[in-house]
Structures are given as structure tokens and as C-alpha cells.
Design a protein around this motif. Structure first.
Motif, PDB file in Angstrom:
ATOM      1  N   THR A   1     -17.532   1.456 -47.676  1.00 36.54           N
ATOM      2  CA  THR A   1     -17.840   1.683 -46.547  1.00 36.54           C
ATOM      3  C   THR A   1     -17.173   2.832 -45.920  1.00 36.54           C
ATOM      4  OG1 THR A   1     -18.336  -0.685 -46.471  1.00 36.54           O
ATOM      5  CG2 THR A   1     -18.423   0.440 -44.399  1.00 36.54           C
ATOM      6  N   ASP A   2     -17.765   3.596 -44.982  1.00 33.09           N
ATOM      7  CA  ASP A   2     -17.069   4.569 -44.355  1.00 33.09           C
ATOM      8  C   ASP A   2     -16.326   4.084 -42.994  1.00 33.09           C
ATOM      9  OD1 ASP A   2     -15.866   7.109 -43.992  1.00 33.09           O
ATOM     10  OD2 ASP A   2     -17.704   8.071 -43.468  1.00 33.09           O
ATOM     11  N   ILE A   3     -15.127   4.891 -42.583  1.00 32.97           N
ATOM     12  CA  ILE A   3     -14.270   4.403 -41.632  1.00 32.97           C
ATOM     13  C   ILE A   3     -14.852   5.045 -40.353  1.00 32.97           C
ATOM     14  CG2 ILE A   3     -12.138   4.426 -40.513  1.00 32.97           C
ATOM     15  CD1 ILE A   3     -11.024   4.931 -43.320  1.00 32.97           C
ATOM     16  N   GLU A   4     -15.065   4.101 -39.046  1.00 32.97           N
ATOM     17  CA  GLU A   4     -15.437   4.526 -37.985  1.00 32.97           C
ATOM     18  C   GLU A   4     -14.016   4.550 -37.203  1.00 32.97           C
ATOM     19  OE1 GLU A   4     -18.923   3.196 -36.369  1.00 32.97           O
ATOM     20  OE2 GLU A   4     -19.809   3.126 -38.373  1.00 32.97           O
ATOM     21  N   ALA A   5     -13.711   5.293 -36.385  1.00 33.14           N
ATOM     22  CA  ALA A   5     -12.338   5.272 -35.801  1.00 33.14           C
ATOM     23  C   ALA A   5     -12.457   6.022 -34.260  1.00 33.14           C
ATOM     24  CB  ALA A   5     -11.122   6.080 -36.540  1.00 33.14           C
ATOM     25  N   THR A   6     -11.819   5.536 -33.281  1.00 30.67           N
ATOM     26  CA  THR A   6     -11.636   5.878 -31.804  1.00 30.67           C
ATOM     27  C   THR A   6     -10.231   6.223 -31.678  1.00 30.67           C
ATOM     28  OG1 THR A   6     -13.686   4.776 -31.426  1.00 30.67           O
ATOM     29  CG2 THR A   6     -12.227   5.288 -29.306  1.00 30.67           C
ATOM     30  N   PHE A   7      -9.984   7.394 -31.042  1.00 30.30           N
ATOM     31  CA  PHE A   7      -8.746   7.805 -30.709  1.00 30.30           C
ATOM     32  C   PHE A   7      -8.733   8.177 -29.112  1.00 30.30           C
ATOM     33  CE2 PHE A   7      -9.137   8.397 -35.358  1.00 30.30           C
ATOM     34  CZ  PHE A   7      -8.029   7.983 -35.579  1.00 30.30           C
ATOM     35  N   ASP A   8      -7.532   7.814 -28.600  1.00 30.69           N
ATOM     36  CA  ASP A   8      -7.139   8.585 -27.433  1.00 30.69           C
ATOM     37  C   ASP A   8      -5.782   8.877 -27.350  1.00 30.69           C
ATOM     38  OD1 ASP A   8      -5.417   6.258 -27.041  1.00 30.69           O
ATOM     39  OD2 ASP A   8      -6.510   5.276 -25.615  1.00 30.69           O
ATOM     40  N   ARG A   9      -5.454   9.440 -26.294  1.00 29.64           N
ATOM     41  CA  ARG A   9      -3.888  10.041 -25.999  1.00 29.64           C
ATOM     42  C   ARG A   9      -2.881   9.165 -26.625  1.00 29.64           C
ATOM     43  NH1 ARG A   9      -1.493   8.470 -21.466  1.00 29.64           N
ATOM     44  NH2 ARG A   9      -2.838   7.376 -19.899  1.00 29.64           N
ATOM     45  N   LYS A  10      -3.121   7.606 -26.628  1.00 34.49           N
ATOM     46  CA  LYS A  10      -2.069   6.912 -27.280  1.00 34.49           C
ATOM     47  C   LYS A  10      -2.056   6.808 -28.499  1.00 34.49           C
ATOM     48  CE  LYS A  10      -1.738   4.160 -22.821  1.00 34.49           C
ATOM     49  NZ  LYS A  10      -1.706   3.154 -22.040  1.00 34.49           N
ATOM     50  N   GLY A  11      -3.144   7.084 -29.259  1.00 38.44           N
ATOM     51  CA  GLY A  11      -3.211   6.798 -30.511  1.00 38.44           C
ATOM     52  C   GLY A  11      -4.641   6.423 -31.050  1.00 38.44           C
ATOM     53  N   MET A  12      -4.517   5.437 -32.000  1.00 36.91           N
ATOM     54  CA  MET A  12      -5.751   4.729 -32.413  1.00 36.91           C
ATOM     55  C   MET A  12      -6.287   3.777 -31.400  1.00 36.91           C
ATOM     56  SD  MET A  12      -6.909   2.760 -36.082  1.00 36.91           S
ATOM     57  CE  MET A  12      -6.043   1.343 -35.232  1.00 36.91           C
ATOM     58  N   LYS A  13      -7.492   3.889 -31.044  1.00 40.22           N
ATOM     59  CA  LYS A  13      -7.799   2.904 -30.156  1.00 40.22           C
ATOM     60  C   LYS A  13      -8.700   1.776 -30.641  1.00 40.22           C
ATOM     61  CE  LYS A  13      -8.863   1.467 -25.576  1.00 40.22           C
ATOM     62  NZ  LYS A  13      -7.652   1.340 -24.696  1.00 40.22           N
TER      63      LYS A  13
ATOM     64  N   PHE B   1     -10.367   1.051 -35.138  1.00 40.02           N
ATOM     65  CA  PHE B   1     -11.191   1.468 -36.321  1.00 40.02           C
ATOM     66  C   PHE B   1     -11.955   0.374 -36.714  1.00 40.02           C
ATOM     67  CE2 PHE B   1      -8.064  -0.711 -39.245  1.00 40.02           C
ATOM     68  CZ  PHE B   1      -9.003  -0.913 -40.105  1.00 40.02           C
ATOM     69  N   VAL B   2     -13.155   0.675 -37.277  1.00 38.91           N
ATOM     70  CA  VAL B   2     -14.067  -0.537 -38.328  1.00 38.91           C
ATOM     71  C   VAL B   2     -14.323   0.039 -39.436  1.00 38.91           C
ATOM     72  CG1 VAL B   2     -16.140  -1.659 -37.784  1.00 38.91           C
ATOM     73  CG2 VAL B   2     -14.937  -1.214 -35.909  1.00 38.91           C
ATOM     74  N   LEU B   3     -14.299  -0.840 -40.346  1.00 41.22           N
ATOM     75  CA  LEU B   3     -14.647  -0.636 -41.861  1.00 41.22           C
ATOM     76  C   LEU B   3     -15.349  -1.772 -41.970  1.00 41.22           C
ATOM     77  CD1 LEU B   3     -14.082   1.188 -44.101  1.00 41.22           C
ATOM     78  CD2 LEU B   3     -12.009  -0.172 -44.765  1.00 41.22           C
ATOM     79  N   GLY B   4     -16.591  -1.803 -42.248  1.00 39.93           N
ATOM     80  CA  GLY B   4     -17.386  -2.860 -42.614  1.00 39.93           C
ATOM     81  C   GLY B   4     -17.214  -3.976 -41.746  1.00 39.93           C
ATOM     82  N   ASN B   5     -16.601  -5.244 -42.090  1.00 40.03           N
ATOM     83  CA  ASN B   5     -16.320  -6.355 -41.304  1.00 40.03           C
ATOM     84  C   ASN B   5     -14.779  -6.145 -40.888  1.00 40.03           C
ATOM     85  OD1 ASN B   5     -18.919  -7.504 -41.553  1.00 40.03           O
ATOM     86  ND2 ASN B   5     -18.193  -8.497 -43.516  1.00 40.03           N
ATOM     87  N   LEU B   6     -14.032  -5.232 -41.320  1.00 39.49           N
ATOM     88  CA  LEU B   6     -12.674  -4.984 -41.012  1.00 39.49           C
ATOM     89  C   LEU B   6     -12.603  -4.322 -39.878  1.00 39.49           C
ATOM     90  CD1 LEU B   6     -11.044  -4.476 -44.416  1.00 39.49           C
ATOM     91  CD2 LEU B   6     -11.588  -6.724 -43.578  1.00 39.49           C
ATOM     92  N   LYS B   7     -11.654  -4.558 -38.758  1.00 33.07           N
ATOM     93  CA  LYS B   7     -11.317  -3.771 -37.561  1.00 33.07           C
ATOM     94  C   LYS B   7      -9.977  -4.152 -37.113  1.00 33.07           C
ATOM     95  CE  LYS B   7     -13.654  -6.849 -34.449  1.00 33.07           C
ATOM     96  NZ  LYS B   7     -14.588  -7.141 -33.223  1.00 33.07           N
ATOM     97  N   TYR B   8      -9.367  -3.117 -36.482  1.00 29.68           N
ATOM     98  CA  TYR B   8      -8.150  -3.405 -35.798  1.00 29.68           C
ATOM     99  C   TYR B   8      -8.105  -2.268 -34.517  1.00 29.68           C
ATOM    100  CZ  TYR B   8      -3.202  -4.940 -35.860  1.00 29.68           C
ATOM    101  OH  TYR B   8      -2.388  -5.419 -35.752  1.00 29.68           O
ATOM    102  N   GLU B   9      -7.247  -2.914 -33.446  1.00 30.21           N
ATOM    103  CA  GLU B   9      -7.348  -2.058 -32.244  1.00 30.21           C
ATOM    104  C   GLU B   9      -5.974  -1.762 -31.760  1.00 30.21           C
ATOM    105  OE1 GLU B   9      -9.413  -4.855 -29.671  1.00 30.21           O
ATOM    106  OE2 GLU B   9     -11.435  -4.349 -30.297  1.00 30.21           O
ATOM    107  N   ASN B  10      -5.834  -0.882 -31.009  1.00 27.02           N
ATOM    108  CA  ASN B  10      -4.634  -0.349 -30.166  1.00 27.02           C
ATOM    109  C   ASN B  10      -3.521  -0.213 -30.809  1.00 27.02           C
ATOM    110  OD1 ASN B  10      -6.433  -0.137 -27.540  1.00 27.02           O
ATOM    111  ND2 ASN B  10      -6.296  -2.701 -27.610  1.00 27.02           N
TER     112      ASN B  10
END
Length: 690
Positions: free
Chosen positions: A221-233, A235-244
Motif C-alpha cells: 500500500t502506498d503512503i499518503e502523508a500531509t506536512f506543514d511547517r512543523k513537520g509531519m501532520k 500519514f496513512v498506510l492502509g490501516n496504519l496511521k500516525y499524527e503530529n
């Protein structure tokens, strides 16, 4: 108390702001301490809740056994190709090693062919901040395929670390890999490894870490990630995700699955042992220096960090840190310290601080071990201790120092247990008074002024000290307050400044003891060639004003009011009635214990119009009880104007007991028999003197 409250509130608010500020700023000198303080959680978890890495994750270790059997590292690329060919049954293989230098063309091609044929190997690259050379453009083009592209940018800048230099595998191997990923992991400020990165920037591209890339291929599964000036906002990888977060706080395991590379090459490990496994190849031999100290082990192989990262996600062992919880914990600690500061006794406060601190601390540990919630205890501990110390300093300066002053000021004329109670309520000792029921004692040494005229001044002082010291101790012993010395007289108060339920009894007991003291002191005076003395005591109970009376420059704790004046008059009446202790009817009403008391008379003291019934307090004895009973019959006849019958009884008492008080009433009876009192006479005697 209002001033103390204002200071406490101000201190708590100020310290809470400081705690939140330091938590937000994360100064390096505090962070180093914070890291050490928080490491205890890892150790406690390792001891109380040991854990094992995901059974599908295997580390193929280039260990001591492999080095001893196959020779020093690095091995020839044919040998490595042979090892990699044995890993084909694995679901995915990650390399915590890099082939950045060419060997010989043939061996390099053999290794590249095996990697290509396996199709499941992700190669490692190493990012550097400083380097003498970097990858060329064609090689960067190949590496760019390993970056993530499903990216959403919320700001123009991305708050993740960027490396200018990369140390990749040689082109032949890079082209044959399923993908590349960095295995660069940076330590914390104190040199220990606790956090694992998700992504780094290089040449404008976002590259995943080795663990992240392996999850990407393992889950297909491909990685979908969102970033802002503080860093990683996010990421989603299938059922896996992590924030801030830019890094994952690793949740370390006690047991990790290692397989020796030699055992794989030697056929000890079969294909089924590796089938569909997640395999990471790395060096664990200590002599090669690929060691990463962690909170649980100072010699942790670096390759295990990748395995830990992957297992944390697959088994949902992720450690979550919620900044709002840490801020709340800081404020909660300050609030609790503030509330506990209202406990008066310092020993109880200290115990409460310790209990509260322990509860919050143990709760933090429990939440980490069982819920994987990470609370940064250092900033809580820092603010808790700072607020506790500050509050205690305020209490010491504004309250305890006042209490020390009170103890020092009152210890010489108030009993220790009374002083202790007073120090708990220091606000009572301010200019002003309160109205309360008290019992007052006045004592006076009979004829001391005349007696002292024949003595030297030092002898007078000596005699007063010999008398006043034990008399004062008797007052203090019975929880009285020494109000003042008035020449050779003493004034004492009972039931002030603190409550004493049996204050009338305590005053009477102290007075009886004083008579015994005077007798003993007189015996001493006789042996020293000094004259003996006699004492008179007056006791009264009533509502008076007690408190610090004077001016704002100087004041004394004393009592004023009619009950005080009456006590003084009663002491003087001892001279008239030839007694030692006279108590008023108001004292008798309050007595709880049994005493030998003789009804003396009804008296209108100087300055008063209403008569007061007075009694003589006697030592308990059969003789005194008989005297009291006989005198009671006689005085009743006297009050009823039966002076002739009363005279007979008073004379009997006088003759039997040599009672000087009866002698006084004998004269009165004779006088009234010659000059009868008025018709409305109530039996009261009017005292003309004080």
C-alpha cells in the motif's frame, strides 16, 4: 490569612506559567534531564511487563558466530549474494547495510543479479550532513523512485530535517533493489536512541526510513502523508496511521528474534523458517561498532531499532504523546499543591505531598505500560517540586516564622501544648481582642513590701525568683497563660488564647498546688535564714475581653473587664477572711470535679452594688470537709439573722479548728446582736478596701 492566600495564588499561577513555558520551549539543558527522568518508564515496563517482538519479524544477524566462521566483515559479495539468495522466501528484506563502494565488476554483478531475482530486497542508504562527495544525477534519478509522492503540503516549508548528502549503494545494486530507504537514525541530546524517524528530505524529495519503506512494501500500500511547517501532520498506510510527529517514540521489546547469518548459509535455517517473514539484515557483532545505546540497553544493535519500529505498528504498540495531557498534568500538580497547602500541620502537608506525587507518578507509569500513553513526567515533577518549595517558603516566611515568633514570645508564660495550638491559629494574635469566658487568678504575697524593707535588694530579688518560678510553672502546667507579674503579685488567665473546657478546674488545681509550693519554698527559706511568706489567691470566672491590647507599636496579650477586677478583689478579701484561696460563685458553677469548698460569705466588693457569693477553696482532707460542713450550718444561721445560734456554732468551730475565719464571724454576730441589721438585709458584707 488573606495576604498568605494572595501570595500562594500568585506563586502557583507564576510557577504554572513557568512550567508550561519550559515545556513549550524545551531548552536543551532541561531536555537532557527530562530524558533521564523519563527513562525509568522503559526500565519499569521491561521489568513488570516484558514484551516480545512480532513473531513475523526476524533479524538476520552478522554476529560474532558468523564473523568467526566466515571471516571478518565485510565479506566478499559472492558470499553476501549467497546469503541473500537464501532470503528469497521472505515477504520483504531490509538491509541495514550499504554497498557504497564497488568491489569487482563480476562480484558486484553477481550480487545485483541475486537482488534482482529475489525482488524483495529494500536497500539502505545513509544520509550525511557533511560529506566530500555525493551521488551523481543518474543515480539520484533511480533513487527518486523510492521517495513518496502522495503528499499534501499545508505550508510552503516542510518542517522535517533535510540532509544535503547521501551515501547510496553503487548503481548496479541500486537499480536491482525493489526500493531504497535511509537507515540514518539520530540520537537524542544525551546520545541515547529513543526515536525513529518517518521521513527525511533530500534534494526536494521526501524519502521514507527503512522501517517505513518495509511497511509500505509489506502491506503493498502506498503512503499518503500531509506536512506543514512543523513537520509531519499525518500519514496513512492502509490501516496504519500516525499524527503530529516527525519521529516515533520506540516501544522497546525484551525479546527480539535473531538468526545468525552463518546458520542460514550453513542450512540450519530452512526456507519455511523464513517464509513470508519480515527480514532485516544487519551487523550485531560488537567489534564492528554498529551499536545504538537505548534506555533499556547500552549495547543495543542498531538493526533492532528498525525491527522495533515495524513491530510497533504491526502490533499496535505505538506510544502516543498528547501535549495537552502534559499541560494538564502540570496545571493539575500546581492545583493540588495549592489545595494541600491549606493543611495546617507541616508533617501532614509533607505526607500529603508525597502521597499525591506518588499517585500521579504511578498513574503515569500505569498509563505507559498498559495504554502506551507517554506523559512527560519531568516537567510535571519540575513544576510540582517548584510549586511545593515555593508554597512552603511562603508559609514559612508568612506563617511558620510568625509561629516561631509566637512560640518564642509565649513559651515563657504559656504551656507548650497551648503554644502549639496558638501557632496553628496565629491570626488570633493581632491587635484587638475577643469576648470569651475565662477564669482569672490573682496571687499576692502577704506583706511582702513590709517584709522586704528588712532585706537586701538581692535577697528580695532572690526570694521573688524562688517563689515566682515554681508558681509560674504550676500555671503553665495546668494550661494557664501567665498574664503578668505585678510586683510580688501574679495574674494568670485560663481558657485564653485557646479553649480549655475545664478552665475553672485547672485554675483551682493550680491554686491548690501553689499553696503546697509556698510551703516547700518556706522550708527552704528557713534553712537559708530568710523570712517565710504567705500567699493569697483570688479566682473568678466570667465573660471578659481577651487579646492583644495596646498600640500598633507595642501590645500585650491580656484580659480586661469586670471578671478580672472581681478576681483581684477576691484575692484582697483573703486578708479579711484570713484565708488563702477565695473563689466566686461563678467559679463554683463551672467546676466539673469535686473539691473541698467552704461557703464564706456574700460580699459587695468595692466599686460594685450587687453581692457576690464567695467560697474558700480548701485542700481535700477529712478535717477540712468537717470544717466546711459545720461552717455551712453556721453561715446559714448567720444569713437568716439567727446571730445568737450562729455565734454558738462559730465559737465551736473556732475552738475545735482554731479557724480564724470563724473568729471574724464571731465578732460580726456579736456586733449584729447589739446593732441588728436593717429589715431588708440580705446577709451581704460590703468590703471597704480592695
Amino acid at each position: 490569612m488573606k495576604r498568605v492566600l494572595i501570595y500562594k495564588i500568585s506563586a502557583i499561577i507564576f510557577i504554572a506559567i513557568i512550567g508550561l513555558f519550559f515545556y513549550h520551549q524545551r531548552y536543551s539543558f532541561l531536555e537532557k534531564i527530562s530524558l533521564s527522568v523519563n527513562d525509568y518508564k522503559y526500565k519499569l515496563k521491561s521489568y513488570f511487563a516484558p514484551s516480545e517482538i512480532n513473531k513475523d519479524i526476524v533479524i538476520v544477524a552478522i554476529d560474532e558466530k558468523s564473523i568467526n566462521k566466515l571471516g571478518r566483515w565485510p565479506w566478499g559479495r559472492k558470499k553476501i549474494a549467497e546469503l541473500f539468495s537464501k532470503l528469497k522466501p521472505a515477504a520483504i528484506v531490509g538491509l541495514d547495510i550499504v554497498f557504497s563502494e564497488p568491489s569487482n565488476k563480476i562480484d558486484d554483478n553477481i550480487l545485483a543479479d541475486v537482488i534482482m531475482e529475489n525482488g524483495n530486497i529494500i536497500g539502505g542508504v545513509f544520509f550525511r550532513s557533511v560529506a566530500t562527495e555525493t551521488a551523481n544525477e543518474p543515480l539520484l534519478d533511480i533513487l527518486s523512485d523510492s521517495a513518496i509522492f502522495r503528499v499534501k503540503l499545508l505550508d510552503k516549508t516542510i518542517g522535517i530535517k533535510e540532509f544535503q548528502y547521501i551515501e547510496p549503494n553503487i548503481p548496479e545494486i541500486t537499480e536491482s533493489l525493489a526500493a531504497s530507504a535511509f537507515f540514518t537514525i539520530e540520537p537524542d541530546l544525551d546520545g541515547l536512541y529513543r526515536n525513529y524517524p518517518f521521513f527525511y528530505l533530500h534534494k526536494g524529495l521526501i524519502f521514507p526510513s527503512l522501517g517505513m519503506q518495509m511497511l509500505r512494501f509489506y502491506l503493498n500500500t502506498d503512503i499518503e502523508a500531509t506536512f506543514d511547517r512543523k513537520g509531519m501532520k499525518k500519514f496513512v498506510l492502509g490501516n496504519l496511521k500516525y499524527e503530529n510527529a516527525n519521529t516515533l517514540k520506540l516501544n522497546f521489546y525484551n525479546k527480539i528474534n535473531y538468526i545468525s547469518a552463518y546458520d542460514i548459509l550453513n542450512g540450519v535455517v530452512k526456507d519455511n523458517d523464513l517464509k513470508n517473514k519480515i527480514v532485516i539484515v544487519g551487523v550485531t557483532e560488537t567489534g564492528i561498532f554498529d551499536l545504538r545505546p537505548t534506555p533499556i540497553d547500552t549495547v543495543t544493535p542498531g538493526v533492532s531499532l528498525h525491527a522495533t519500529f515495524i513491530s510497533n505498528f504491526l502490533d499496535n504498540n505505538l506510544i502516543f504523546e498528547k501535549p495537552i495531557y502534559n499541560r494538564f498534568l502540570i496545571l493539575l500538580g500546581c492545583l493540588f499543591v495549592f489545595l494541600l497547602s491549606f493543611i495546617r500541620k507541616i508533617i501532614y502537608r509533607v505526607v500529603s505531598y508525597i502521597i499525591l506525587f506518588s499517585i500521579l507518578y504511578l498513574t503515569s507509569i500505569y498509563l505507559f505500560i498498559h495504554n502506551h500513553l507517554w506523559l512527560n513526567d519531568f516537567y510535571f515533577v519540575f513544576t510540582f517540586i517548584l510549586s511545593t518549595v515555593s508554597i512552603e517558603l511562603i508559609l514559612f516566611i508568612l506563617t511558620d516564622m510568625k509561629a516561631i515568633g509566637i512560640k518564642k514570645a509565649f513559651s515563657s508564660y504559656v504551656s507548650p501544648d497551648v503554644v502549639e495550638i496558638m501557632t496553628e491559629n496565629p491570626d488570633k494574635l493581632k491587635l484587638g481582642g475577643e469576648t470569651r469566658e475565662i477564669t482569672i487568678i490573682f496571687t499576692d504575697i502577704r506583706g511582702f513590701t513590709t517584709l522586704s524593707e528588712g532585706l537586701k535588694s538581692e535577697e528580695v530579688v532572690y526570694m521573688l525568683n524562688q517563689l515566682n518560678s515554681p508558681l509560674t510553672h504550676s500555671i503553665l502546667k495546668h494550661k494557664g497563660l501567665l498574664d503578668k507579674y505585678i510586683g510580688d503579685a501574679i495574674m494568670a488567665i485560663f481558657n485564653a488564647p485557646v479553649n480549655i473546657s475545664n478552665h475553672a478546674d485547672m485554675a483551682c488545681k493550680a491554686s491548690l498546688e501553689m499553696l503546697d509550693i509556698v510551703r516547700k519554698v518556706n522550708e527552704k527559706f528557713k534553712t537559708e535564714g530568710l523570712p517565710t511568706v504567705d500567699i493569697g489567691i483570688g479566682i473568678n470566672t466570667g465573660i471578659a475581653t481577651v487579646g492583644n491590647i495596646g498600640s500598633d507599636v507595642r501590645f500585650d496579650y491580656t484580659a480586661i473587664g469586670d471578671p478580672v477586677n472581681l478576681a483581684s478583689r477576691l484575692e484582697g478579701l483573703n486578708k479579711i477572711y484570713k484565708t488563702h484561696i477565695i473563689i466566686s460563685e461563678f467559679v463554683v458553677e463551672k467546676l466539673q470535679d469535686n473539691y473541698c469548698i467552704r461557703l464564706l460569705d456574700k460580699v459587695i466588693v468595692k466599686g460594685k452594688e450587687k453581692p457576690v457569693t464567695i467560697y474558700q477553696l480548701l485542700e481535700n482532707s477529712a478535717l477540712n470537709s468537717e470544717l466546711s460542713e459545720l461552717f455551712s450550718h453556721a453561715i446559714k444561721l448567720y444569713f437568716s439573722k439567727q446571730f445568737d445560734d450562729a455565734l454558738i456554732k462559730f465559737e465551736y468551730i473556732y475552738n475545735k479548728f482554731n479557724d480564724q475565719t470563724s473568729a471574724i464571724f464571731i465578732e460580726r454576730c456579736k456586733d449584729y446582736m447589739l446593732n441588728p441589721p436593717e429589715e431588708n438585709w440580705n446577709g451581704a458584707y460590703t468590703a471597704k478596701t480592695k
